[in-house]
Design a protein around this motif. Structure first.
Motif, PDB file in Angstrom:
ATOM      1  N   VAL A 328       0.836  -1.193   0.000  1.00 43.41           N
ATOM      2  CA  VAL A 328       0.000   0.000   0.000  1.00 43.41           C
ATOM      3  C   VAL A 328       0.877   1.251   0.000  1.00 43.41           C
ATOM      4  O   VAL A 328       0.661   2.167  -0.794  1.00 43.41           O
ATOM      5  N   VAL A 329       1.866   1.279   0.869  1.00 44.06           N
ATOM      6  CA  VAL A 329       2.774   2.429   0.977  1.00 44.06           C
ATOM      7  C   VAL A 329       4.202   1.929   0.955  1.00 44.06           C
ATOM      8  O   VAL A 329       4.552   0.975   1.658  1.00 44.06           O
ATOM      9  N   ASN A 330       5.030   2.586   0.175  1.00 43.23           N
ATOM     10  CA  ASN A 330       6.446   2.253   0.084  1.00 43.23           C
ATOM     11  C   ASN A 330       7.278   3.391   0.670  1.00 43.23           C
ATOM     12  O   ASN A 330       7.025   4.571   0.399  1.00 43.23           O
ATOM     13  N   GLU A 331       8.235   3.026   1.498  1.00 43.65           N
ATOM     14  CA  GLU A 331       9.238   3.946   2.033  1.00 43.65           C
ATOM     15  C   GLU A 331       8.639   5.172   2.728  1.00 43.65           C
ATOM     16  O   GLU A 331       8.987   6.324   2.425  1.00 43.65           O
ATOM     17  N   TYR A 383      13.113   0.690   3.565  1.00 40.04           N
ATOM     18  CA  TYR A 383      14.530   0.324   3.605  1.00 40.04           C
ATOM     19  C   TYR A 383      15.195   0.957   4.830  1.00 40.04           C
ATOM     20  O   TYR A 383      14.626   1.823   5.502  1.00 40.04           O
ATOM     21  N   GLY A 384      16.415   0.508   5.113  1.00 43.15           N
ATOM     22  CA  GLY A 384      17.177   1.080   6.215  1.00 43.15           C
ATOM     23  C   GLY A 384      16.641   0.729   7.585  1.00 43.15           C
ATOM     24  O   GLY A 384      16.899   1.450   8.550  1.00 43.15           O
ATOM     25  N   GLN A 414      13.350  -4.094   3.087  1.00 50.60           N
ATOM     26  CA  GLN A 414      13.976  -4.208   1.769  1.00 50.60           C
ATOM     27  C   GLN A 414      15.298  -4.973   1.755  1.00 50.60           C
ATOM     28  O   GLN A 414      15.504  -5.826   0.912  1.00 50.60           O
ATOM     29  N   CYS A 415      16.240  -4.621   2.586  1.00 47.17           N
ATOM     30  CA  CYS A 415      17.501  -5.368   2.709  1.00 47.17           C
ATOM     31  C   CYS A 415      18.368  -5.311   1.451  1.00 47.17           C
ATOM     32  O   CYS A 415      18.868  -6.331   0.957  1.00 47.17           O
ATOM     33  N   HIS A 416      18.553  -4.094   0.911  1.00 50.37           N
ATOM     34  CA  HIS A 416      19.515  -3.915  -0.164  1.00 50.37           C
ATOM     35  C   HIS A 416      20.933  -4.049   0.388  1.00 50.37           C
ATOM     36  O   HIS A 416      21.161  -4.013   1.599  1.00 50.37           O
TER      37      HIS A 416
END
Length: 574
Positions: A328-331, A383-384, A414-416
């Motif tokens: 629904v919502v990213n970052e 992320y982060g 996310q785990c980049h």
């Protein structure tokens, strides 16, 4: 990682220098007859052609957008097509053109006779003299790069008959900002480096043979999925390795509705259909975000923005009724739609920050819960998080407010590569903190880098062995999605890809398969989509993240009131 001349000698069955007639025929793009919408420009010693006003569609549509070249060949035969291109600063708005799929003058409105070359901003093409120009590549934007042109199925070949050595070849502009310098026709069956094409040197006989995996997906018959982001550059052999699908860019609002009320579903349909046809879980990425939103949305007043958002939600729900997971919502911590840093600005339409500090997020989730079927699991993504205690705290604050209204089903992290370079103990501790919410966790966008040095394989393998088990072995992680796996993924420059240009597996991928497939599942029984079929226990048993409860000496099923499958719950002896 790249294929050099020295490497090529090993890969090819025959790699002897050829006679001069086996050179590529190179023709400057500006040497042809230009339609009125095609212009020439130059900088330094390079001249190029580009379209002055962007077009659209799957064919040129007008002769004004077409350039006609008349190459004269010294010998008949079959030829492969290459182009030297430059993608401008607008990246994915500067990276497409058309070219005819055969010699001649095709009808400008017949898409069957044209190839739409798009996504050139992604990693593809080659810039260094000793690089073999293959189907992939690592060059991205704002650099002149040689690209081997191809269809989705295979590289095209162009036929020059004995009695007609002069041919007509047409290409056409599509997006302004893409510079087209020249084309090269290389004799089919020969490989060329950048240096060989640019300096008229003979190619090398033979084409490297591509690796063909056997499948099945690495995590098939496991209780957790192992998936990947899906895009044109990541599609080849996808189902031989991965059993979950998420569109990399195709599901972003700006990709679908770049022009108001004109919906482009093609790439998103492709990803969704791949999942449906193979029985893979599908995650929709993403409804609300700051970047990659329609350019027109920010200029509307808040009431119209909210109406457009609801239209967007409704359109996705109607077209994709069988979504498994929905972001629904990213970052929300880093990239809200608040108008800063060139992001879209519609946060106030969703209620702004409000008393909670994130009212806009709550509104978006309320809209999604009302719009989508109850079977669709709603997610947030960020992320982060796992490498930062403070970000985990802030994330849990949002999650807690969503839980209070029963608006969230899964936590996404996310785990980049840039997130997982720190302490494994910190990542483990923050995973445990997220798990205390009682919600399942999904790793949504994992990638692990190599290095540009000779030890790239070693570096990547060591980091996979250090990082991946932390997440795979955590009991509350339901699956892991890699954010691409082939050359062309967003961290190509960092060598995060898992196969080389020809599909050969890097050591990290070989280890990943062995590790995942050797991991144990429930009591030795194979699990598929969280269900296990037993012959000697209870029949069909659900073994997902909930609602099994360990009661000290046995597992107890806590049934969902909506669950009606008989024989699916009961007592299992430890």
């Amino acid at each position: 990682m790249r294929i050099s001349l020295s490497t090529l000698a090993v890969v090819l069955a025959a790699s002897t220098p050829l006679h001069a007639q086996n050179t590529a025929y190179v023709i400057e793009a500006e040497s042809g007859v230009l339609g009125s919408n095609m212009v020439t420009s130059s900088e330094g010693d390079v001249s190029w052609v580009e379209i002055s006003t962007s077009a659209a569609g799957t064919a040129p549509g007008s002769a004004d957008n077409v350039v006609t070249l008349t190459p004269s060949f010294s010998q008949a035969g079959e030829y492969d097509l290459y182009a030297r291109l430059y993608v401008g600063p607008e990246t994915y708005s500067d990276d497409s053109f058309f070219y005819a799929n055969a010699f001649g003058s095709p009808a400008v409105d017949d898409e069957a006779q044209w190839v739409t070359m798009n996504q050139i901003a992604a990693a593809m093409g080659y810039t260094e003299d000793d690089q073999l120009i293959a189907d992939g590549g690592q060059a991205t934007t704002e650099a002149w790069k040689w690209v081997r042109l191809q269809t989705e199925e295979a590289a095209l070949t162009y036929t020059v008959p004995d009695n007609v050595l002069t041919q007509t070849f047409q290409f056409a502009g599509r997006e302004d900002g893409l510079r087209i310098d020249k084309f090269a026709f290389g004799p089919h069956g020969y490989s060329f480096t950048v240096n060989q094409i640019e300096n008229g040197l003979p190619g090398t006989e033979g084409v490297p043979e591509e690796y063909q995996p056997e499948g099945p997906p690495i995590a098939s018959a496991k209780s957790k999925f192992l998936g990947s982001a899906y895009a044109d550059s990541q599609a080849k052999n996808f189902t031989y390795y991965w059993n979950q699908v998420v569109p990399e860019n195709a599901g972003k609002w700006g990709s679908v509705e770049g022009t108001r009320d004109t919906m482009n579903w093609a790439d998103l349909d492709e990803a969704y259909n791949l999942a449906q046809e193979n029985g893979f879980p599908f995650r929709m990425h993403v409804l609300v975000w700051g970047p990659q939103q329609p350019g027109w949305i920010s200029s509307l007043d808040p009431s119209d923005q909210l109406a457009e958002l609801q239209e967007w939600f409704d359109a996705v729900a109607e077209r994709y009724p069988d979504l498994d997971y929905l972001e629904v919502v990213n970052e929300p911590l880093h990239a809200a739609p608040d108008g800063t840093s060139d992001r879209a600005d519609y946060i106030d339409a969703l209620g702004g920050i409000g008393d909670s500090g994130h009212d806009w997020i709550l509104t978006a989730f309320r809209m999604a819960r009302d719009t989508f079927p109850a079977s669709v699991k709603l997610m947030i993504n960020e992320y982060g998080v796992v490498g930062s205690n403070s970000n985990t705290t802030a994330y849990l604050d949002i999650i807690g407010d969503l839980q209070a209204e029963n608006l969230i089903d899964v936590i996404g992290i996310q785990c980049h590569a840039f997130e997982t370079r720190g302490s494994v103990d910190t990542m483990q501790a923050n995973l445990d903190r997220l798990a205390e919410s009682g919600l399942p966790i999904m790793v949504t966008e994992m990638d692990i880098d190599g290095t540009t040095g000779d030890d790239s394989d070693t570096v990547q393998l060591a980091d996979y062995q250090r990082v991946f088990p932390v997440f795979w072995e955590h009991p509350d992680v339901i699956g892991i999605t890699l954010w691409g796996w082939r050359i062309g993924l967003w961290r190509t420059d960092e060598e995060a890809f898992l196969v080389d240009e020809y599909g050969y597996e890097r050591p990290a991928l070989q280890w990943l398969r062995e590790y995942v497939q050797s991991s144990e599942d429930w009591y030795g029984y194979d699990v598929w989509n969280n269900w296990v079929q037993t012959d000697d226990w209870l029949g069909k048993i659900y073994v997902g993240y909930a609602p099994w409860i360990w009661a000290g000496d046995n597992w107890i099923w806590m049934p969902n009131p909506d669950e009606s499958e008989t024989g699916a719950w009961g007592y299992i002896s430890k």
